[in-house]
Design a protein around this motif. Sequence first.
Motif, PDB file in Angstrom:
ATOM      1  N   TRP A 117     -23.938  30.717 -63.785  1.00 53.04           N
ATOM      2  CA  TRP A 117     -25.282  30.150 -63.737  1.00 53.04           C
ATOM      3  C   TRP A 117     -25.823  30.092 -65.156  1.00 53.04           C
ATOM      4  CZ3 TRP A 117     -30.588  32.613 -62.799  1.00 53.04           C
ATOM      5  CH2 TRP A 117     -31.557  31.618 -62.602  1.00 53.04           C
ATOM      6  N   ASP A 118     -26.331  28.919 -65.527  1.00 54.15           N
ATOM      7  CA  ASP A 118     -26.837  28.686 -66.877  1.00 54.15           C
ATOM      8  C   ASP A 118     -28.336  28.919 -67.011  1.00 54.15           C
ATOM      9  OD1 ASP A 118     -27.843  26.512 -65.491  1.00 54.15           O
ATOM     10  OD2 ASP A 118     -26.823  25.003 -66.713  1.00 54.15           O
ATOM     11  N   GLY A 119     -28.958  29.447 -65.966  1.00 56.39           N
ATOM     12  CA  GLY A 119     -30.391  29.738 -66.049  1.00 56.39           C
ATOM     13  C   GLY A 119     -31.267  28.525 -65.868  1.00 56.39           C
ATOM     14  N   ARG A 120     -30.706  27.463 -65.311  1.00 56.50           N
ATOM     15  CA  ARG A 120     -31.498  26.248 -65.073  1.00 56.50           C
ATOM     16  C   ARG A 120     -31.833  26.134 -63.586  1.00 56.50           C
ATOM     17  NH1 ARG A 120     -31.736  23.596 -69.709  1.00 56.50           N
ATOM     18  NH2 ARG A 120     -30.049  23.872 -71.202  1.00 56.50           N
ATOM     19  N   ASP A 121     -33.006  25.550 -63.334  1.00 56.15           N
ATOM     20  CA  ASP A 121     -33.420  25.355 -61.949  1.00 56.15           C
ATOM     21  C   ASP A 121     -32.788  24.079 -61.389  1.00 56.15           C
ATOM     22  OD1 ASP A 121     -34.944  23.167 -62.837  1.00 56.15           O
ATOM     23  OD2 ASP A 121     -36.846  24.235 -62.694  1.00 56.15           O
ATOM     24  N   ARG A 122     -33.165  23.714 -60.179  1.00 52.34           N
ATOM     25  CA  ARG A 122     -32.577  22.542 -59.518  1.00 52.34           C
ATOM     26  C   ARG A 122     -32.935  21.232 -60.207  1.00 52.34           C
ATOM     27  NH1 ARG A 122     -34.021  22.875 -53.452  1.00 52.34           N
ATOM     28  NH2 ARG A 122     -36.023  23.467 -54.296  1.00 52.34           N
ATOM     29  N   ASN A 123     -33.951  21.253 -61.079  1.00 50.60           N
ATOM     30  CA  ASN A 123     -34.347  20.054 -61.830  1.00 50.60           C
ATOM     31  C   ASN A 123     -33.794  20.051 -63.253  1.00 50.60           C
ATOM     32  OD1 ASN A 123     -35.955  18.956 -59.709  1.00 50.60           O
ATOM     33  ND2 ASN A 123     -37.460  20.552 -60.144  1.00 50.60           N
ATOM     34  N   GLY A 124     -32.954  21.029 -63.579  1.00 50.50           N
ATOM     35  CA  GLY A 124     -32.334  21.080 -64.891  1.00 50.50           C
ATOM     36  C   GLY A 124     -33.153  21.766 -65.970  1.00 50.50           C
ATOM     37  N   ARG A 125     -34.287  22.362 -65.586  1.00 50.08           N
ATOM     38  CA  ARG A 125     -35.143  23.053 -66.557  1.00 50.08           C
ATOM     39  C   ARG A 125     -34.756  24.536 -66.634  1.00 50.08           C
ATOM     40  NH1 ARG A 125     -39.465  20.050 -63.634  1.00 50.08           N
ATOM     41  NH2 ARG A 125     -39.494  21.922 -62.367  1.00 50.08           N
ATOM     42  N   THR A 126     -34.829  25.093 -67.839  1.00 49.40           N
ATOM     43  CA  THR A 126     -34.581  26.527 -68.003  1.00 49.40           C
ATOM     44  C   THR A 126     -35.675  27.299 -67.277  1.00 49.40           C
ATOM     45  OG1 THR A 126     -33.532  26.134 -70.136  1.00 49.40           O
ATOM     46  CG2 THR A 126     -34.269  28.381 -69.688  1.00 49.40           C
ATOM     47  N   VAL A 127     -35.279  28.302 -66.504  1.00 52.70           N
ATOM     48  CA  VAL A 127     -36.243  29.076 -65.723  1.00 52.70           C
ATOM     49  C   VAL A 127     -37.054  29.995 -66.634  1.00 52.70           C
ATOM     50  CG1 VAL A 127     -34.823  28.993 -63.642  1.00 52.70           C
ATOM     51  CG2 VAL A 127     -34.614  30.943 -65.199  1.00 52.70           C
ATOM     52  N   SER A 128     -38.174  30.447 -66.122  1.00 53.05           N
ATOM     53  CA  SER A 128     -39.057  31.355 -66.858  1.00 53.05           C
ATOM     54  C   SER A 128     -38.454  32.758 -66.916  1.00 53.05           C
ATOM     55  CB  SER A 128     -40.417  31.440 -66.162  1.00 53.05           C
ATOM     56  OG  SER A 128     -41.022  30.181 -66.098  1.00 53.05           O
ATOM     57  N   ILE A 129     -38.919  33.511 -67.905  1.00 52.10           N
ATOM     58  CA  ILE A 129     -38.536  34.914 -68.024  1.00 52.10           C
ATOM     59  C   ILE A 129     -39.073  35.662 -66.812  1.00 52.10           C
ATOM     60  CG2 ILE A 129     -38.989  37.013 -69.362  1.00 52.10           C
ATOM     61  CD1 ILE A 129     -39.046  35.185 -71.846  1.00 52.10           C
ATOM     62  N   GLY A 130     -38.276  36.579 -66.284  1.00 53.64           N
ATOM     63  CA  GLY A 130     -38.722  37.401 -65.170  1.00 53.64           C
ATOM     64  C   GLY A 130     -37.601  37.703 -64.194  1.00 53.64           C
ATOM     65  N   PRO A 131     -37.947  38.357 -63.080  1.00 53.24           N
ATOM     66  CA  PRO A 131     -36.950  38.730 -62.085  1.00 53.24           C
ATOM     67  C   PRO A 131     -36.719  37.611 -61.073  1.00 53.24           C
ATOM     68  CG  PRO A 131     -39.048  39.708 -61.505  1.00 53.24           C
ATOM     69  CD  PRO A 131     -39.253  38.973 -62.806  1.00 53.24           C
ATOM     70  N   TYR A 132     -35.489  37.509 -60.621  1.00 54.15           N
ATOM     71  CA  TYR A 132     -35.097  36.556 -59.573  1.00 54.15           C
ATOM     72  C   TYR A 132     -34.254  37.296 -58.554  1.00 54.15           C
ATOM     73  CZ  TYR A 132     -36.911  33.038 -62.664  1.00 54.15           C
ATOM     74  OH  TYR A 132     -37.756  32.301 -63.443  1.00 54.15           O
ATOM     75  N   VAL A 133     -34.265  36.797 -57.357  1.00 55.74           N
ATOM     76  CA  VAL A 133     -33.463  37.375 -56.283  1.00 55.74           C
ATOM     77  C   VAL A 133     -32.270  36.454 -56.068  1.00 55.74           C
ATOM     78  CG1 VAL A 133     -33.430  38.004 -53.830  1.00 55.74           C
ATOM     79  CG2 VAL A 133     -35.510  38.383 -55.205  1.00 55.74           C
ATOM     80  N   TYR A 134     -31.080  37.035 -56.007  1.00 55.59           N
ATOM     81  CA  TYR A 134     -29.905  36.222 -55.718  1.00 55.59           C
ATOM     82  C   TYR A 134     -29.332  36.599 -54.364  1.00 55.59           C
ATOM     83  CZ  TYR A 134     -26.818  40.135 -56.772  1.00 55.59           C
ATOM     84  OH  TYR A 134     -26.186  41.347 -56.762  1.00 55.59           O
ATOM     85  N   GLU A 135     -28.684  35.625 -53.751  1.00 54.03           N
ATOM     86  CA  GLU A 135     -27.983  35.869 -52.488  1.00 54.03           C
ATOM     87  C   GLU A 135     -26.623  35.195 -52.587  1.00 54.03           C
ATOM     88  OE1 GLU A 135     -29.364  35.381 -48.074  1.00 54.03           O
ATOM     89  OE2 GLU A 135     -28.484  33.495 -48.763  1.00 54.03           O
ATOM     90  N   ALA A 136     -25.572  35.988 -52.440  1.00 55.14           N
ATOM     91  CA  ALA A 136     -24.207  35.469 -52.372  1.00 55.14           C
ATOM     92  C   ALA A 136     -23.773  35.589 -50.910  1.00 55.14           C
ATOM     93  CB  ALA A 136     -23.283  36.275 -53.275  1.00 55.14           C
ATOM     94  N   ARG A 137     -23.413  34.450 -50.322  1.00 54.83           N
ATOM     95  CA  ARG A 137     -23.042  34.429 -48.907  1.00 54.83           C
ATOM     96  C   ARG A 137     -21.645  33.839 -48.772  1.00 54.83           C
ATOM     97  NH1 ARG A 137     -25.821  34.445 -43.966  1.00 54.83           N
ATOM     98  NH2 ARG A 137     -27.736  34.782 -45.138  1.00 54.83           N
ATOM     99  N   VAL A 138     -20.771  34.552 -48.075  1.00 50.17           N
ATOM    100  CA  VAL A 138     -19.403  34.095 -47.853  1.00 50.17           C
ATOM    101  C   VAL A 138     -19.161  34.030 -46.351  1.00 50.17           C
ATOM    102  CG1 VAL A 138     -16.959  34.579 -48.237  1.00 50.17           C
ATOM    103  CG2 VAL A 138     -18.638  35.146 -50.015  1.00 50.17           C
ATOM    104  N   ARG A 139     -18.769  32.848 -45.912  1.00 50.63           N
ATOM    105  CA  ARG A 139     -18.450  32.659 -44.487  1.00 50.63           C
ATOM    106  C   ARG A 139     -16.947  32.438 -44.379  1.00 50.63           C
ATOM    107  NH1 ARG A 139     -18.236  28.354 -40.737  1.00 50.63           N
ATOM    108  NH2 ARG A 139     -18.595  26.857 -42.395  1.00 50.63           N
ATOM    109  N   ARG A 140     -16.289  33.345 -43.678  1.00 51.00           N
ATOM    110  CA  ARG A 140     -14.843  33.215 -43.479  1.00 51.00           C
ATOM    111  C   ARG A 140     -14.587  32.196 -42.377  1.00 51.00           C
ATOM    112  NH1 ARG A 140     -12.796  39.371 -44.548  1.00 51.00           N
ATOM    113  NH2 ARG A 140     -13.256  39.280 -46.758  1.00 51.00           N
ATOM    114  N   LEU A 141     -13.828  31.173 -42.720  1.00 50.79           N
ATOM    115  CA  LEU A 141     -13.646  30.060 -41.797  1.00 50.79           C
ATOM    116  C   LEU A 141     -12.733  30.403 -40.626  1.00 50.79           C
ATOM    117  CD1 LEU A 141     -13.517  27.065 -44.288  1.00 50.79           C
ATOM    118  CD2 LEU A 141     -15.473  28.077 -43.117  1.00 50.79           C
ATOM    119  N   ASP A 142     -11.976  31.523 -40.730  1.00 55.23           N
ATOM    120  CA  ASP A 142     -11.130  31.932 -39.606  1.00 55.23           C
ATOM    121  C   ASP A 142     -11.912  32.742 -38.572  1.00 55.23           C
ATOM    122  OD1 ASP A 142     -11.477  34.401 -40.792  1.00 55.23           O
ATOM    123  OD2 ASP A 142      -9.345  34.765 -41.164  1.00 55.23           O
ATOM    124  N   GLY A 143     -13.197  32.975 -38.845  1.00 51.59           N
ATOM    125  CA  GLY A 143     -14.036  33.698 -37.886  1.00 51.59           C
ATOM    126  C   GLY A 143     -13.744  35.182 -37.811  1.00 51.59           C
TER     127      GLY A 143
END
Length: 122
Positions: free
Chosen positions: A81-107
């Motif tokens: 992640w390059d620190g850019r938002d969905r519009n390509g702008r650099t995000v502001s200084i501060g805390p962010y919450v991340y979520e990594a989600r993995v779905r196994r396709l074999d169930g």
Amino acid sequence: GYYLVKATDAAGDIVAAWSFNPFSPNDDGVADTTRLSIRLMGGTVGAESEVSVRIYDTVGRLIATPADGVLTAATAITIDWDGRDRNGRTVSIGPYVYEARVRRLDGSSPPLVANGLLAVAK
């Protein structure tokens, strides 16, 4: 500095760690990007998984989606992640919450989720 912050789901089937946390996407050549390393345990070897990583602000607004439905059979995954938002702008200084989600396709398991805080500094 180099900080390793790990997040693990309750079952211990997914471990996620950022290479730089905090990181500083200010184009000075030092920690301008950060890399999320995701490691999966258990499950069927070689089975495909769908990986999504989302970044939110502290009030829950979606800021960035460094990975959205990436298909992989690997058990070790890296997402930058390059620190850019969905519009390509650099995000502001501060805390962010991340979520990594993995779905196994074999169930073989319910979706695996690791989440935590990621800080953007000067």
